[in-house]
Design a protein around this motif. Structure first.
Motif, PDB file in Angstrom:
ATOM      1  N   THR A  67       0.699  -1.277   0.140  1.00 44.65           N
ATOM      2  CA  THR A  67       0.067  -0.037   0.029  1.00 44.65           C
ATOM      3  C   THR A  67       0.731   1.216  -0.027  1.00 44.65           C
ATOM      4  O   THR A  67       0.386   2.216  -0.783  1.00 44.65           O
ATOM      5  CB  THR A  67      -1.006  -0.124   1.263  1.00 44.65           C
ATOM      6  N   LEU A  68       1.982   1.276   0.818  1.00 47.11           N
ATOM      7  CA  LEU A  68       2.849   2.422   0.848  1.00 47.11           C
ATOM      8  C   LEU A  68       3.663   2.679  -0.353  1.00 47.11           C
ATOM      9  O   LEU A  68       4.159   3.653  -0.443  1.00 47.11           O
ATOM     10  CB  LEU A  68       3.860   2.260   2.061  1.00 47.11           C
ATOM     11  N   ALA A 209     -11.866   1.673   2.033  1.00 50.10           N
ATOM     12  CA  ALA A 209     -11.544   0.458   2.592  1.00 50.10           C
ATOM     13  C   ALA A 209     -11.406  -0.441   1.327  1.00 50.10           C
ATOM     14  O   ALA A 209     -12.037  -0.611   0.266  1.00 50.10           O
ATOM     15  CB  ALA A 209     -12.787  -0.044   3.355  1.00 50.10           C
ATOM     16  N   SER A 210     -10.383  -1.395   1.555  1.00 49.69           N
ATOM     17  CA  SER A 210     -10.014  -2.262   0.510  1.00 49.69           C
ATOM     18  C   SER A 210     -10.242  -3.840   0.807  1.00 49.69           C
ATOM     19  O   SER A 210     -10.391  -4.105   1.899  1.00 49.69           O
ATOM     20  CB  SER A 210      -8.448  -2.165  -0.027  1.00 49.69           C
ATOM     21  N   SER A 220      -4.389   2.553  -2.924  1.00 44.50           N
ATOM     22  CA  SER A 220      -3.543   3.943  -3.001  1.00 44.50           C
ATOM     23  C   SER A 220      -3.510   4.619  -4.458  1.00 44.50           C
ATOM     24  O   SER A 220      -3.333   5.632  -4.480  1.00 44.50           O
ATOM     25  CB  SER A 220      -2.086   2.938  -2.870  1.00 44.50           C
ATOM     26  N   PHE A 221      -3.749   3.768  -5.520  1.00 45.36           N
ATOM     27  CA  PHE A 221      -3.780   4.354  -6.865  1.00 45.36           C
ATOM     28  C   PHE A 221      -4.953   5.173  -7.096  1.00 45.36           C
ATOM     29  O   PHE A 221      -4.707   6.341  -7.676  1.00 45.36           O
ATOM     30  CB  PHE A 221      -3.348   3.459  -7.848  1.00 45.36           C
ATOM     31  N   ALA A 222      -6.007   4.613  -6.639  1.00 43.92           N
ATOM     32  CA  ALA A 222      -7.225   5.570  -6.572  1.00 43.92           C
ATOM     33  C   ALA A 222      -7.138   6.670  -5.568  1.00 43.92           C
ATOM     34  O   ALA A 222      -7.624   7.897  -6.405  1.00 43.92           O
ATOM     35  CB  ALA A 222      -8.287   4.639  -6.132  1.00 43.92           C
ATOM     36  N   PHE A 223      -6.487   6.857  -4.767  1.00 42.62           N
ATOM     37  CA  PHE A 223      -6.344   7.899  -3.868  1.00 42.62           C
ATOM     38  C   PHE A 223      -5.455   8.913  -4.650  1.00 42.62           C
ATOM     39  O   PHE A 223      -5.646  10.126  -4.724  1.00 42.62           O
ATOM     40  CB  PHE A 223      -5.395   7.269  -2.558  1.00 42.62           C
ATOM     41  N   ILE A 224      -4.348   8.352  -5.127  1.00 40.36           N
ATOM     42  CA  ILE A 224      -3.338   9.411  -5.864  1.00 40.36           C
ATOM     43  C   ILE A 224      -3.911   9.778  -7.183  1.00 40.36           C
ATOM     44  O   ILE A 224      -3.731  11.114  -7.324  1.00 40.36           O
ATOM     45  CB  ILE A 224      -2.046   8.394  -6.080  1.00 40.36           C
ATOM     46  N   GLU A 225      -4.736   9.016  -7.745  1.00 42.35           N
ATOM     47  CA  GLU A 225      -5.545   9.623  -9.090  1.00 42.35           C
ATOM     48  C   GLU A 225      -6.395  10.824  -8.654  1.00 42.35           C
ATOM     49  O   GLU A 225      -6.638  11.686  -9.090  1.00 42.35           O
ATOM     50  CB  GLU A 225      -6.179   8.482  -9.764  1.00 42.35           C
ATOM     51  N   THR A 226      -7.268  10.503  -7.395  1.00 38.57           N
ATOM     52  CA  THR A 226      -8.050  11.104  -6.972  1.00 38.57           C
ATOM     53  C   THR A 226      -7.623  12.742  -6.472  1.00 38.57           C
ATOM     54  O   THR A 226      -8.193  13.864  -6.954  1.00 38.57           O
ATOM     55  CB  THR A 226      -9.070  10.891  -5.652  1.00 38.57           C
ATOM     56  N   TYR A 227      -6.511  12.754  -5.852  1.00 37.31           N
ATOM     57  CA  TYR A 227      -5.928  13.751  -5.112  1.00 37.31           C
ATOM     58  C   TYR A 227      -4.719  14.470  -5.719  1.00 37.31           C
ATOM     59  O   TYR A 227      -4.294  15.525  -5.727  1.00 37.31           O
ATOM     60  CB  TYR A 227      -5.897  13.685  -3.669  1.00 37.31           C
TER      61      TYR A 227
END
Length: 269
Positions: A67-68, A209-210, A220-227
């Protein structure tokens, strides 16, 4: 159930979505029957500087370091990020938990940077899973989650980490998912959580939540794409040669014979 690589491979191949964040498995469902997720925090990548991980003996290594890893690359090419590995004490922790009948020593030790008593300004808090969530006493970790949940901008669980969060009560009323093999036990710990299956991961406002282990990488990639934007996310996953799955691309729901949950989220973006 004996693991059948050919059977699972056929399921995965039939469900694989080419191109990250492409159309998911439920693209044709009637959205009038779906549950609208809470709005994600209206922030930018610059608002996330401090990342914390809840550590304990018996954590899953990929839950944490898989994840990191996308965030590690982000910290090299995008902006300064600070990582806190937080546990009950400053003693080193290991992935070894109670499920080790052969007394194997095939694991490294990991250095803890902070304790639950420290007053940290955490923007993103990650809760991994592993055999340690089934330890006889997880009260210290649960109390820490209760303390930090209102403070953090995004609260992220990986695999059975959602079970630990469910036991603490912080997921009550929120949509979440968990490891499909451990589904019955984890969901039993959170009767007031709005559990979702099928789901590779679920985003419900500040709760991300995964499902099982490697799904944390996709989250993690969804988070990075979003922000941080699609271009930045794609650059990192291309370097890592990882093709992220869409949030509802979940062959393991079928493999473990789960029924669809009553709660089925609407597309979250």
């Amino acid at each position: 159930m004996k693991f059948s690589r050919s059977a699972l491979g056929a399921v995965v191949a039939s469900l694989l979505v080419k191109g990250a964040f492409a159309t998911g498995l439920h693209a044709d469902r009637d959205e009038s029957d779906c549950a609208p997720p809470d709005t994600i925090p209206d922030l930018t990548g610059a608002d996330f500087r401090n990342v914390g991980v809840v550590m304990f003996n018996g954590f899953d290594m990929v839950d944490v370091y898989g994840t990191l890893d996308p965030f590690y690359m982000l910290a090299l090419i995008e902006q300064r990020l600070t990582l806190y590995l937080i546990a009950e004490t400053l003693d080193n922790v290991t992935p070894r938990g109670s499920m080790n009948p052969y007394n194997s020593s095939f694991y490294p030790e990991f250095v803890v940077t902070n304790t639950f008593e420290d007053d940290l300004d955490i923007d993103l808090l990650i809760v991994p899973g592993g055999s340690g969530v089934r330890a006889p006493d997880t009260s210290a970790a649960e109390a820490y989650l209760q303390k930090m949940f209102p403070k953090v901008k995004v609260f992220m669980t990986i695999c059975t980490g959602s079970g630990l969060a469910a036991k603490s009560g912080v997921l009550d009323g929120h949509m979440a998912t968990t490891n499909k093999k451990a589904w019955a036990q984890m969901t039993g710990w959170g009767p007031d959580v709005r559990w979702v299956s099928p789901a590779r991961y679920v985003v419900d406002g500040k709760v991300w939540a995964s499902s099982g282990v490697t799904s944390g990488i996709d989250l993690s990639f969804a988070f990075i794409e979003t922000y941080f934007g699609r271009e930045r996310a794609e650059y990192i996953w291309s370097m890592q040669e990882h093709e992220p799955r869409e949030w509802d691309d979940d062959p393991f729901h079928t493999y473990f014979g789960l029924e669809n949950t009553e709660t089925q989220p609407c597309p979250w973006r």
